[in-house]
Design an enzyme around this catalytic site. Sequence first.
Site, short mmCIF file in Angstrom:
data_model
loop_
_atom_site.label_atom_id
_atom_site.label_comp_id
_atom_site.label_asym_id
_atom_site.label_seq_id
_atom_site.Cartn_x
_atom_site.Cartn_y
_atom_site.Cartn_z
NE ARG A 241 52.88 145.52 62.71
CZ ARG A 241 52.67 146.69 63.33
NH1 ARG A 241 51.45 147.07 63.61
NH2 ARG A 241 53.68 147.47 63.62
CG HIS B 21 55.15 138.79 67.30
ND1 HIS B 21 55.11 138.69 65.93
CD2 HIS B 21 54.12 139.60 67.64
CE1 HIS B 21 54.10 139.40 65.46
NE2 HIS B 21 53.50 139.96 66.48
CE1 TYR C 280 43.00 135.28 87.28
CE2 TYR C 280 42.33 136.83 85.57
CZ TYR C 280 42.68 136.57 86.89
OH TYR C 280 42.71 137.58 87.81
#
Length: 826
Positions: free
Chosen positions: A43, A89, A132
Amino acid sequence: MTRNSSNTTASGSDFTERIEEVDVATEMQGSFLEYAYSVIYSRALPDARDGLKPVQRRILYQMAEMGLRPDKGHVKSARVVGEVMGKLHPHGDTAIYDALVRMAQSFTLRVPLVDGHGNFGSLDDGPAAPRYTEARLAAPALAMTEGLDEDVVDFVPNYDNQFMQPDVLPAAYPNLLVNGASGIAVGMATNMAPHNLIEVIGAARHLLAHPNATLDELMEFVPGPDLPTGGTIVGLSGIKDAYTTGRGSFKTRARVSVEAITARKTGLVVTELPYLVGPEKVIEKIKDGVNSKKINGISDVTDLTDRTNGLRLVIGIKTGFSPDAVLEQLYRLTPLEDSFNINAVALVDGGPQTLGLRELLLVYVDHRIKVVTRRSEYRLARRRERLHLVEGLLVAILDIDEVIQVIRGSDDTAQARTRLMEVFELSLIQTDYILELQLRRLTRFSRIELEAEADELRAEIEELVKLLGSKAAIKALVSHELAEVADRFGTPRRTLLTDARPSIAGAAAKRAAAILEVADVPCRVFLSTTGRIARVDLPVGEEGQASITPPARRSKHDAIRSTIDTTSRSEIGAVTSLGRLIRFTPVDLPMLPPTSVQLAAGVKVADYLTLPNKAEKVLALVSLDSDRSIVLGTKQGVVKRVAVGAYPNKPDFEVIGLKPKDEVVGAVQGGEEDELVFITSDAQLLRFAAASVRPQGCPAGGMAGINLGAGAHVIAFASIPADDVEEAIVVTVAAGSETLLGIDPGSAKVSDFGEFPAKGRATGGVRAQRFLKGEDQLTVGWVGAPPALAVGPDGATRPLPDGGAKRDASGAPLDSVIGSIGHQIR
């Protein structure tokens, strides 16, 4: 602690029971170590080879698999997040989208890897939701993923063993240094600053050519971080520590200038902020300081930032307050000055290590050598396989009738395969390929094509074998590919590096503060013909004469317009084309090493002095303490010598009263024994004694210097010291006025200055070059002591013809356009 486990029958009744005792400390230690390793490796920390965390690598790889290239349309970010989360992932969509957004922000990464469309946030606000926004790969990301289909890196299974993903990306450039990284793991963290792509690649190539290169040698290429938001880095000792040990810190300051907001009001104008500091955060801290009365003298703060002009934060100063004193408060109490701590921790061979600059470059260079080697081996194997098939096809085509007879005489495919292998001594692969051969390939033209292909394959195989047999050749190929990446994606440096405080035009008190902090050492200030300025601190020899070592290799922007020897605290002047003289001290200029002076590493003088008019150019650097007067020549043929000591005590002032539409074309400091030279667009050169021009005060408009012909104007003005008259040369470049500017190189001529007779002031001079067909004007002129250095519009060097041409001879045709001519660095 005990674990209670039981087995049950189909009816649900217990038939066995087992209680296992576990030590709590051992269990906690083991679980914590597993968690810590997962966070560190999967990570938080980037890989030192490609500079990417696993989530970033998976995003780029999946976007490449989706075909989201720069030449294709954008897709919804939510679709990318879904693909990455579902296939590669195994974590939340928020983490994936945050990583995607960061790779698209030009104020976060020096070279963004994702091309975002929509609201991807700012330094003060977060991005819009993934439904968006839209995204696709940026062009540099293709260089990161290029070659994945050629077995250049290892692939590993994904979290559920259904898909494969690259363990590391090929990374055609050192992404970890270029874009930096930040992350918090368990018990450790990483924080690395972005750098300039051209500089980092230059250091990597130097390390390839010189494996034993020292850190100091590498820092000649990478002098310090280059932050996406620009600004100024104050103090370089912390950078040296970070490059040596992997840990260090430095301070960044906003780029601030003092400007007149109105006729009666002065303000501080902020055009660049420290890395990751937004204007709203600065405004908030200023308001808090004013309300708590910790900051005084501020009347208002206005944010005029827009997409056209970029960042512009205007801080109004109350009447009676010194802008410099107010700025000192702001640096001390607001994020206009911020610290950046470097902690270069990255994964090397699966484990975290703290790396200095040299170690980071070594890891990357080794990785890139392995990538190129594996790619070459893959290509060699594929070409050998193809050559094997082509040779089999050629055998079949040469004896096609017999091939057809063997196939027709066989009972089945297996028998045909066996008989073909026996008759024509073919391999199994060749035989299967022949059996699948289409009849349309049995033409004469196909045979010619196959023979040409075979020859080409043999040549490629020979080249690849030769490459793989030489480590030096592989290193040379890696270096060449790095140079191509630098040419494609490199951009000029944005961050100014300085050991002193940032410069503010017209700030005497600020300069005094800087003087107290910086030693007053001898230095030489260079101004290039392309408008870049830098300083070199000079060592003092045994005889007290300061000197530098000439550069071993030419780089861009190295043609010198003006040079001045001074000290770092002395005040010098810059004469501009609008007839202004601007005072400044060289203490804040980028400092270049005396052993490798390359003006490309300098700063644009227009940016450094904050020239308000883009048409205004700095023509010369002058000493304000010299007993030699400033001599000016204008476009309309006016000459002026400024009286020594007549300079007003102002930050900037006029040194000549120019007529309408006139401008200064040349400026220099000289004495009465010098000779002044004008060169005009209609190929006239006039030389006359400087003593014939009487000194005047600054407001005066000068006197007639040269009598211009109809439609002509002055293109060059120079002053030749008496000691240089005999060896001086004249360089002129001619072109046609009807051709497009920068398209026709024209012709050039180099003549001895002695070829041109001296005339009286205000006369017409003599012809300096005979025009060839299609030429009707001189575009560039230069007079000075040899050798001369010509550069193109891009600052790259250009060759000049041999000297010794007659005064009115024609020029020699040029291969490339010459934009300006200057002295060589010395």
